[in-house]
Design a protein around this motif. Structure first.
Motif, short mmCIF file in Angstrom:
data_model
loop_
_atom_site.label_atom_id
_atom_site.label_comp_id
_atom_site.label_asym_id
_atom_site.label_seq_id
_atom_site.Cartn_x
_atom_site.Cartn_y
_atom_site.Cartn_z
N VAL A 196 55.41 -36.23 42.84
CA VAL A 196 56.54 -35.53 43.44
C VAL A 196 56.24 -34.04 43.47
O VAL A 196 55.71 -33.49 42.50
N VAL A 228 66.24 -32.86 37.17
CA VAL A 228 65.82 -31.87 38.16
C VAL A 228 67.04 -31.11 38.67
O VAL A 228 67.02 -29.89 38.81
N GLU A 229 68.11 -31.83 38.92
CA GLU A 229 69.33 -31.22 39.45
C GLU A 229 69.97 -30.25 38.43
O GLU A 229 70.41 -29.17 38.80
N ILE A 241 58.14 -30.48 43.79
CA ILE A 241 59.45 -29.84 43.71
C ILE A 241 59.23 -28.33 43.61
O ILE A 241 58.63 -27.86 42.63
N GLU A 247 66.01 -37.55 38.51
CA GLU A 247 66.71 -36.74 39.51
C GLU A 247 67.79 -35.87 38.89
O GLU A 247 67.96 -34.70 39.26
N LYS A 248 68.51 -36.42 37.92
CA LYS A 248 69.57 -35.67 37.25
C LYS A 248 69.00 -34.48 36.49
O LYS A 248 69.56 -33.38 36.50
N TRP A 264 64.73 -43.53 37.31
CA TRP A 264 64.56 -42.60 38.42
C TRP A 264 65.78 -41.69 38.56
O TRP A 264 65.65 -40.49 38.78
N ARG A 265 66.97 -42.26 38.41
CA ARG A 265 68.18 -41.43 38.50
C ARG A 265 68.22 -40.38 37.40
O ARG A 265 68.68 -39.27 37.61
#
Length: 90
Positions: free
Chosen positions: A18, A71-72, A20, A68-69, A64-65
């Motif tokens: 990934v 990163v957010e 970012i 993402e969390k 995976w979630r």
């Protein structure tokens, strides 16, 4: 006599590299053939691993979630040590 063979490692289809904000991470989501729990492993450009496995994820999508969390909420800083962040000026 017990079977001493190593368990197989099963990688999720969500395993991927990934990019970012110009930072490349290798995200691996996997489990073993003897454990139903999934592990999230994120490697940064310095080769440092961030591993989340306690408790293990019940599904690869949950791992995976969580990635993402993080990163957010924390950005790429979440996957660098304080020393690495200083080098990168994050």
């Amino acid at each position: 006599m017990a079977d001493s063979a190593e368990p197989d490692i099963i990688f999720s289809d969500l395993t991927q590299d990934v990019l970012i904000d110009g930072h490349r991470f290798s995200v691996e989501i996997y489990r073993t053939s003897i454990s139903p729990g999934w592990v999230l492993s994120v490697m940064n450009r310095f080769g440092t691993l961030t591993i989340s496995d306690n408790p293990p994820y019940l599904a690869d999508g949950l791992a995976w979630r969580d990635f993402e969390k993080r990163v957010e909420t924390k950005g790429v800083r979440a996957f660098y040590s304080p020393k690495e962040r200083r080098k990168l000026r994050l």
